[in-house]
Design an enzyme around this catalytic site. Structure first.
Site, PDB file in Angstrom:
ATOM      1  CG  ASN A  85      -2.032  -1.024   1.111  1.00 25.04           C
ATOM      2  OD1 ASN A  85      -2.473  -1.373   0.023  1.00 25.04           O
ATOM      3  ND2 ASN A  85      -2.482  -1.531   2.245  1.00 25.04           N
ATOM      4  CG  HIS A  96      -4.093  -6.872   5.236  1.00 24.59           C
ATOM      5  ND1 HIS A  96      -4.996  -7.476   4.388  1.00 24.59           N
ATOM      6  CD2 HIS A  96      -4.027  -5.576   4.817  1.00 24.59           C
ATOM      7  CE1 HIS A  96      -5.443  -6.600   3.515  1.00 24.59           C
ATOM      8  NE2 HIS A  96      -4.863  -5.449   3.760  1.00 24.59           N
ATOM      9  CE1 TYR A 127      -3.029  -5.139  -0.231  1.00 27.55           C
ATOM     10  CE2 TYR A 127      -3.422  -7.416   0.414  1.00 27.55           C
ATOM     11  CZ  TYR A 127      -3.874  -6.122   0.261  1.00 27.55           C
ATOM     12  OH  TYR A 127      -5.169  -5.807   0.582  1.00 27.55           O
TER      13      TYR A 127
END
Length: 833
Positions: free
Chosen positions: A245, A295, A304
């Site tokens: 992210n 996460h 990811y």
């Protein structure tokens, strides 16, 4: 590791690319400190569209034509209205309009096929909807515009430079910027759609259309991005600004700077990348052993992690040779993750599902397609890094491509990534073979074993790592993927096991290798994003780099089942042991020896102790009813084209051959409801209802012939099982000079004694030396004593954790505090007496 992303190496790798985009270089080859933003815009367009390939040749011609048809379809279907740009794709309704403070300038007039809407005058009613679904539709709306913009900018689509298409893209941007994506709107639904997915597609669209983008539109795009992705988004490495992210947010900030001619935003993005590229000791990011977590507790190299590698590669290519190029120690550290974190999980062109999180439930993806996307990123990263990195990675990628699914069979890759992969395939680089090695990833409870002709991987869970990932309605039945799931593949066999609609059709209670209570669980058991973790710590193992001992203190999800599971990874087999299997769920507990996906029309002839079981010819009608049988006192089984299975003690085995029908909608709320049927061969051990202290033992021999399987069953002494109890599980293989044990408590087993729980693997070698490998998987040993009853002359070398050692008639080792070793293997070399 030599090389790194030095400025000089980057310029060499960039070559003529820097010149073609107009970035000037001085006499020493160093780029100007401040290249024109127009040059960076051109470079980004080239990265998105691809370069150096013949668009009239296949597979490009067909893919470009399909892109043009998709864009035309989107253009025809556009129907701007309050809360939607396309019918059936509402991004706002009555419940969310309160969060949208309309700020569209009345001067923006959107015209599409005769429909004109100026400013806020049009306010039609909207049906109620789920906020997350609505924000997803906003992202999808931007994505459709990006498709249209690419078809407009990409030569060979049939609509290249089409004026009507160009006007539709700009009108669509105006609509979304005026209606919802602007300062003053309070985001709703999924934050990712507003801060990553939506703005990335928006900025790509704007940069692809930069030749027609007015200053006013560019300013509106920039203002919108600033509202939802301010610089403060990367102020701290925490929350939703970590790992992949974080890289995605940096990509948004960098492109916002490129579009808006703001150098300080590009610098901010480049600087904010650093913490995402450096190793971490806990939580999201790359751990020292190559583990990648997102996460907080989900192994996600293929999910990811793939997004992170794509983002770093693209930004590296964009900024190379500039004042912001990705140079320095943090990037040199990151380069090592290609070999340490990614390569171990890629086998013959597939990327293993056990590090792909909830992505395994997406019908449009599979392990081969995920791998190809990752390989395209590695290929681009190789171009950027240059030097020995480029040579090694291109060899790896070329080998995987030669052994994997043809790139031409994956149209969803897109043109640019396809071109990168086919350029590597057609290069003069040598194709690297698969390595022979064992890799343990204590940071994410995974292990990978590679032998000539096959590979296997085990997936576990602990306090540190979730049973499974469920969120956004995805992976609703992934409950037991951390319950000792043992996946394996061979060179030319078993490679479609998980590719071919496995997760849509397989019995989720019967994943290969797991021990499981058959208690029925609810979809998404544990709740969305609950990321349930068992209350256990002893999960991990020890390895010498070739063989390994691995163990899991298993606690079942949503029930009372508990077990001690062990895997000993050897030269031609995996020895699988289980002990202390208990449960009070009131249902049977099973250990699944294997569950083979035979495909839509496949069949298998199973040999049980040499006898054929349930031979089917594959004709229609022969699979109309499931074939089920419980065979008593089985010593070995063989499935041609798959594997052999050996039971050291005669064991009752259940066999089932059946057709199973399911859909991707069953496991993913966004999946297709279309029904899919696949055939399965399942073999399991029934421990009975509410067992107390049950156990099992078997050998998995991937790719073995029937003759080899029979011979291994006859040679029962090759693998000696020293113990299989809740306190210790240990084996000895004299032929390999190997002794290995999972010691769940301070205990003695065979020649080994330990004063605390530990994992031990010892290899005696022909040169008169031995390697002793020890780990503390529970990360709880403030001290550890180990005795090996074997005459030893001297200690040649020892890990720093060894505080004392004595030799003679036996080897006695004392270790200091291992709690900070993160489960890593401690290695000691000795000479034997």
């Amino acid at each position: 590791m030599s090389g790194g992303w030095t400025r000089r190496a980057l310029l060499r790798a960039a070559g003529g690319a820097a010149l073609s985009t107009g970035i000037a270089t001085g006499p020493a080859g160093r780029a100007e400190a401040a290249p024109r933003h127009a040059d960076l815009r051109a470079r980004w367009r080239a990265l998105l569209l691809g370069e150096g390939f013949d668009r009239t040749a296949e597979p490009y011609r067909s893919r470009l034509a399909e892109l043009g048809r998709a864009a035309a379809k989107h253009r025809e279907a556009m129907s701007p209205q309050r809360g939607a740009l396309w019918r059936g794709l509402r991004y706002a309704d009555a419940s969310t309009r309160r969060a949208v403070a309309y700020a569209g300038p009345s001067g923006i007039s959107i015209t599409q096929h005769g429909l004109t809407w100026t400013g806020p005058a049009r306010r039609g009613p909207a049906p109620a909807g789920d906020p997350a679904a609505l924000s997803g539709n906003l992202h999808e709306s931007f994505t459709r515009l990006r498709v249209m913009a690419e078809a407009y900018a990409q030569p060979g689509t049939g609509v290249t430079g089409d004026d009507e298409l160009g006007r539709a893209v700009l009108a669509g941007l105006d609509h979304l910027l005026a209606d919802v994506y602007h300062p003053g709107t309070t985001p709703y639904g999924n934050w990712w759609d507003w801060r990553i997915g939506g703005p990335q597609a928006l900025l790509d669209t704007a940069l692809l259309m930069s030749g027609r983008l007015t200053g006013r539109r560019a300013a509106a795009c920039c203002a919108a991005v600033d509202a939802f992705v301010p610089g403060s988004s990367v102020a701290r490495y925490a929350g939703s600004s970590t790992g992949a992210n974080r890289v995605d947010l940096c990509r948004v900030l960098a492109l916002r700077g490129v579009l808006g001619d703001q150098t300080h935003r590009i610098q901010l993005a480049r600087d904010a990348l650093t913490p995402a590229l450096l190793p971490v000791t806990a939580g999201d990011g790359f751990h020292a052993d190559g583990s990648f977590i997102q996460h907080g507790c989900v192994p996600c190299v293929g999910g990811y992690g793939a997004a992170l590698f794509s983002g770093v590669a693209m930004l590296g290519a964009l900024l190379r040779g500039t004042t912001w190029d990705l140079d320095g120690p943090e990037l040199r550290a990151f380069l090592g993750t290609v070999d340490q974190a990614v390569a171990p999980f890629v086998y013959n062109g597939l990327l293993m599902d056990n590090v792909s999180g909830r992505g395994i439930s997406r019908g449009g993806q599979d392990d081969h397609l995920r791998a190809q996307g990752m390989l395209a990123s590695i290929a681009l990263l190789a171009d950027v890094a240059g030097g020995e990195h480029a040579e090694r990675w291109q060899a790896m990628v070329k080998g995987w491509l030669e052994r994997g699914r043809p790139v031409a069979d994956s149209p969803s890759l897109g043109v640019a990534r396809t071109a990168r992969l086919l350029a590597v395939s057609g290069s003069k680089a040598r194709a690297a073979a698969e390595p022979v090695e064992h890799r343990l990833f204590a940071g994410m409870d995974r292990a990978v074993h590679r032998r000539p002709g096959w590979a296997a991987s085990v997936s576990m869970a602990s306090r540190r790592v979730a049973h499974y990932e469920y969120g956004n309605g995805e992976n609703a039945r992934g409950w037991h993927t951390g319950a000792g799931w043992l996946s394996w593949w061979g060179d030319g066999f078993g490679e479609e096991q998980y590719t071919d609609a496995f997760w849509a059709t397989a019995d989720p209670y019967r994943l290969p290798g797991i021990t499981v209570s058959t208690k029925r669980l609810a979809d998404g058991e544990g709740g969305a994003w609950a990321l349930p973790r068992p209350d256990v710590t002893w999960v991990g193992g020890a390895t010498d780099g070739e063989f390994a001992a691995v163990g899991q203190d298993l606690r079942g999800l949503g029930g009372t089942m508990a077990a001690r599971k062990a895997w000993f990874f050897l030269d031609d087999c995996v020895v699988c042991l289980g002990a202390g299997i208990t449960s009070a769920d009131g249902v049977p507990v099973e250990t699944v020896v294997d569950n083979r996906n035979l495909g839509a029309r496949g069949t298998a002839t199973v040999r049980v102790d040499g006898d054929r079981w349930n031979e089917r010819d594959g004709k229609e009608g022969t699979w109309s009813e499931a074939a089920r049988e419980r065979r008593a006192d089985v010593s070995w089984m063989h499935v041609p084209g798959h594997a052999g299975y050996v039971f050291p003690s005669p064991t009752d085995v259940n066999l089932l051959m059946e057709e199973r029908t399911g859909s991707w909608r069953d496991v993913n709320a966004a999946g297709s409801p279309d029904r899919i049927t696949r055939r399965y061969l399942t073999m399991w051990l029934d421990h009975g209802t509410d067992p107390a202290g049950a156990s099992y033992a078997y050998l998995l021999m991937p790719g073995a012939t029937a003759e080899a399987t029979r011979a291994r069953a006859a040679a029962g002494g090759r693998v000696e099982i020293l113990a299989n109890t809740p306190y210790a599980q240990a084996i000895r293989v004299p032929e390999l000079g190997l002794t290995a044990a999972n010691l769940w408590a301070p205990t003695r087993v065979g020649p080994l004694a330990a004063g605390a729980p530990a994992c031990v693997l010892i290899r005696e070698r022909a040169d008169g030396t031995a390697h002793v490998c020890v780990s503390d998987p529970a990360r709880a040993a403030a001290g550890l004593s180990l005795t090996w009853d074997r005459p030893v002359r001297e200690v040649i070398s020892a890990a720093p954790s060894v505080t004392a050692a004595s030799t003679g008639g036996s080897l006695r080792l004392t270790f200091g505090d291992l709690r900070g070793a993160a489960g890593a293997t401690q290695r000691i070399a000795v000479s034997l007496a």
